[in-house]
Design an enzyme around this catalytic site. Sequence first.
Site, mmCIF file in Angstrom:
data_model
loop_
_atom_site.group_PDB
_atom_site.id
_atom_site.type_symbol
_atom_site.label_atom_id
_atom_site.label_comp_id
_atom_site.label_asym_id
_atom_site.label_seq_id
_atom_site.Cartn_x
_atom_site.Cartn_y
_atom_site.Cartn_z
ATOM 1 N N LEU A 36 22.383 3.045 15.669
ATOM 2 C CA LEU A 36 22.428 3.781 16.986
ATOM 3 C C LEU A 36 22.035 5.330 16.885
ATOM 4 O O LEU A 36 22.865 5.860 16.133
ATOM 5 C CB LEU A 36 23.472 3.239 18.040
ATOM 6 N N CYS A 37 21.366 5.846 17.877
ATOM 7 C CA CYS A 37 21.560 7.337 18.106
ATOM 8 C C CYS A 37 22.084 7.739 19.319
ATOM 9 O O CYS A 37 21.639 7.483 20.366
ATOM 10 C CB CYS A 37 20.120 7.658 17.845
ATOM 11 N N LEU A 38 23.281 7.733 19.365
ATOM 12 C CA LEU A 38 24.157 7.957 20.545
ATOM 13 C C LEU A 38 25.074 8.839 20.257
ATOM 14 O O LEU A 38 25.920 8.894 19.263
ATOM 15 C CB LEU A 38 24.858 6.491 20.970
#
Lengths: 151, 409
Positions: free
Chosen positions: A87-89
Amino acid sequence: MSTTARRRLMRDFKRMQSDPPAGVSASPVADNVMTWNAVIIGPADTPFEDGTFRLVMNFDEGYPNKAPQVRFISQMFHPNVYNTGELCLDILQNRWSPTYDVAAILTSVQSLLNDPNTQSPANAEASTLYKENKREYHKRVRETVEKSWED
Amino acid sequence: MDSISEVSDPTDWLPTPLPLLAPVDSALRCQVCKDFYETPMITSCSHTFCSLCIRKCLSSDGRCPACREQDQASKLRRNWAIQEVVESFKTARPQVLDVAKRRENEEDGSPVQIKGRKRKWQDVGGEREDAEGARKAARQTRSQSRKATTSAISQDIVILDSEGDDDYDPSGEAEDYPQPGDGLVPCPVCGARMKEEAVWLHIERCDGNPPKKLSEARSITPQISASRHNRPPQPNLIPRLPQLNYSLLKDGALKKKFDDLGIPNWGSRELLIRRHTEWVNLYNSNADSSTPKSNRELLRELDLWERSQGGRAPARDALSKKKDFDGKAWMEGNKSQFDELIREARKKRQVPSKKEGQKEETANDAERSPNMPSALPGQLALSSTKKMPMFAMPSEPIRDGDGIEDSTQ
């Protein structure tokens, strides 16, 4: 060995058992409190509705001062999810705070589903479709939803 | 590993008749470790954390974990008031929880029949349908929960009050307080309150001493006042260790410092710096404590750190980080756990009352993503057809066009 991280994870587990946020669940694997399996149900009124998305969360002894590593193992089609499921969070990276717990992480990921950040796309195709062709985006997402039921 | 049943949590209150104590319980806990504050310290931005928790946060990124304001460990100050509250709450907690749980069992789902107090009791949330509201209340912010605290306390009193039922006789102590309009009359000899018709029978055997009924409740009071007067938190005189400017110290000088401090000086420079940081945090949070541990105990804690995060930590096996992590195999190997998790996650979505369920969902959505992008017309149309009950896993993958009429009503 009762370390800070392990004690905290037991608390997170207790919280997830006694008062879980709506539409998410998580528990440690049988022999290791540092690795958790989690499920996020796609939120209603979004293309992800009713999907049963599976995730793995890996904590290390630096938790909660260090963010866990979270990844989808269900196939996803989302601007901020890499093909590998990672994830890119922001809250799992530079905006991490030691006050977050498993419940907070999962609700953030849940809300990310319908609220992608197209500034930092991890899946360029999903990001483009999201911006330019919602209908196609929707269709691709529904495919992953249906796939998630068969996993 | 600690057993989960031994872990105390604010949610312990939710299934009891005192769910409003959940926000009180929560407000007395550190947001980092989620346990009750241990040696609470207040930051420059007025947030409170355990001494060790905040010292670790500040040494790793120099910011308050609650508001991300920059701060320094040297600016931390003790928060004695919170410490006293926490200590007395921790003492009272098992007892109150026990009483609350017993009350819940006795109640067994039926309305409580306590004369003259029935209405109040129902206000506490004894009715099942209030449980959801109470849970929401438990998630209120701390400022909101301040109000809840007040009412929870008064409810607490009501419950203690009702313990003795009809024979209940508050002793002479009751004279100090305004007398409740409960329809009871005091015994002219001992002052205990009881039903009018019971007074004559009572007077015959009254020895002038208040009845023993209250002894249990009364025994709590002296303990609390004793803990307040005998053991007020005291600053200890242990000086804090200064932070080092590592870049100014050559390896030799650094190792010399370690010898002076009496901590192990083996390992790479990077490890030495991490170990020193950990030691300063452990040492200084102990110096903050009103009941400091021995140096030996601190060295044991440093050793635990060494074995979990330091030079003796086992090699990390963050399996899903590996490039060759096989998600599919993992999913199959953990199928039964995932199936159970799916059941749990779905369970929470089904709220018994349809109206309430919808209310909760919107509240949650608003909370989670205030800036939810507006859906396209196509999306809206589709999602409205999707408004179907969540009770079962869909048996057919394609459900478009299902129950439009039913669901949109």
